[in-house]
Design a protein around this motif. Structure first.
Motif, mmCIF file in Angstrom:
data_model
loop_
_atom_site.group_PDB
_atom_site.id
_atom_site.type_symbol
_atom_site.label_atom_id
_atom_site.label_comp_id
_atom_site.label_asym_id
_atom_site.label_seq_id
_atom_site.Cartn_x
_atom_site.Cartn_y
_atom_site.Cartn_z
ATOM 1 N N GLU A 92 0.692 -1.207 0.098
ATOM 2 C CA GLU A 92 -0.146 0.122 -0.032
ATOM 3 C C GLU A 92 0.885 1.188 0.078
ATOM 4 O OE1 GLU A 92 -4.230 1.251 2.066
ATOM 5 O OE2 GLU A 92 -2.457 0.767 3.667
ATOM 6 N N ALA A 94 1.929 5.198 0.209
ATOM 7 C CA ALA A 94 1.840 6.327 1.334
ATOM 8 C C ALA A 94 2.789 7.534 1.164
ATOM 9 C CB ALA A 94 2.256 5.966 2.673
ATOM 10 N N PRO A 123 -0.888 9.111 -1.042
ATOM 11 C CA PRO A 123 -1.536 7.826 -1.638
ATOM 12 C C PRO A 123 -2.239 6.980 -0.563
ATOM 13 C CG PRO A 123 0.744 8.305 -2.394
ATOM 14 C CD PRO A 123 0.451 9.456 -1.544
ATOM 15 N N SER A 124 -3.346 6.467 -0.638
ATOM 16 C CA SER A 124 -4.050 5.750 0.273
ATOM 17 C C SER A 124 -4.370 6.550 1.479
ATOM 18 C CB SER A 124 -3.234 4.380 0.646
ATOM 19 O OG SER A 124 -2.901 3.673 -0.413
ATOM 20 N N LYS A 126 -2.502 7.861 3.564
ATOM 21 C CA LYS A 126 -1.526 7.450 4.619
ATOM 22 C C LYS A 126 -0.075 8.124 4.602
ATOM 23 C CE LYS A 126 -4.227 3.648 5.731
ATOM 24 N NZ LYS A 126 -3.945 2.392 5.313
ATOM 25 N N ASP A 220 5.135 5.236 -3.602
ATOM 26 C CA ASP A 220 4.887 6.187 -2.658
ATOM 27 C C ASP A 220 5.258 7.785 -3.163
ATOM 28 O OD1 ASP A 220 4.792 4.335 -0.540
ATOM 29 O OD2 ASP A 220 6.859 4.206 -0.154
#
Length: 292
Positions: A92, A94, A123-124, A126, A220
């Motif tokens: 994921e 971030a 991103p996300s 987070k 990221d």
């Protein structure tokens, strides 16, 4: 166009990361004329063209061989990569804020309030932060930040940001109370270290290349704030030799006098290193840290 072409030809570019390592070197070599000078037909940012042509050489895998080399004052040699490093397995994406010269966490708190961009755009949704500070005076405040933010914040106290790992002598600024002792440095040539009587402690060294490789992924948004009182003259050329340098999106680097280098980096070396990072998609804006 590829990210490299976007940078070379000053085109709008939607790609997030530039070509890295050997792919980058090979692609740029194709844009160079015989003899190592940039082809006249290739439109390049003038500042980058000047930095590249000043070295009068092809920009390829061997161009940076001498950058970040050994020097009598250096505690270790540039380490661009290592087979022992473990690539980041996170999936994921971030925002990743890497604060080199974190002091008491003041720049990190500016990051939290949007000074380095709105966190809601991460991103996300987070984010995570790595706070690196050599001066042991700030061990307590940084431990407090880590306790407050738990797994989102990773602190490296009594640790100097550099281009290799080990330990080093670190000279303390003990006189600039109002400026949060901002002149502490790895270099004994720093004016504030001298005015403080060269009071020194031994601290650990961390390698920025390793941190990027092990803690970030291409998706990221990676920001590096670098206010390390002269060590940028050693870290940035080594970063230019590393594939991990392409993982940075924006490098906020405060520049200090060149006589603080421990590797013996010249201005031409630094110009070339910065130019190569920019060509790989790293944004390096003019920067001065308002936090102390």
């Amino acid at each position: 166009p590829t990210p490299l072409e976007c940078r070379l030809r000053q085109l709008p570019c939607s790609g997030k990361k530039a070509l890295a390592g050997a792919m980058f070197a090979a692609a740029l070599t194709l844009a160079l004329a015989a003899g190592g000078r940039l082809a006249e037909g290739v439109k390049v940012d003038p500042a980058l063209r000047g930095a590249l042509e000043a070295n009068d050489t092809r920009l390829n895998a061997t161009t940076f061989a001498h950058l970040g080399g050994s020097h009598d004052q250096a505690p270790c040699q540039c380490t661009p990569s290592s087979p022992t490093w473990a690539r980041c397995a996170r999936v994921e994406p971030a925002c990743v804020f890497i604060d080199l010269g974190a002091a008491d966490g003041n720049s990190f708190n500016s990051f939290l309030t949007g000074a380095y961009g709105p966190l809601q755009n991460c991103p996300s949704g987070k984010w995570m932060a790595f706070l690196v500070e050599a001066n042991p005076r700030f061990n307590g405040p940084l431990a407090g930040e880590q306790a407050k933010w738990k797994q989102a914040v990773h602190v490296m106290s009594s640790t100097a940001a550099f281009a290799c790992e080990g330990t080093t002598t670190f000279y303390l600024d003990t006189t600039n109370h109002a400026q949060n002792y901002w002149g502490s440095s790895m270099s004994p040539n720093h004016v504030d270290a001298k005015s403080s009587g060269l009071q020194a402690v031994v601290v650990n060294l961390m390698n920025l290349n390793r941190l990027l490789f092990e803690q970030t992924i291409p998706a990221d948004w990676v920001m590096v704030k670098m206010d390390i009182e002269g060590a940028e003259w050693d870290v940035v050329p080594c970063l230019a030799k590393s594939d991990a340098g392409s993982l940075i999106d924006r490098l906020y680097m405060e520049k200090h006098p060149g006589d603080l280098t421990l590797f013996g980096t010249t201005q031409a070396d630094m110009n070339l290193a910065e130019a190569s990072l920019k060509l790989r998609g790293v944004d390096i804006p003019q920067y001065y840290s308002d936090t102390l």
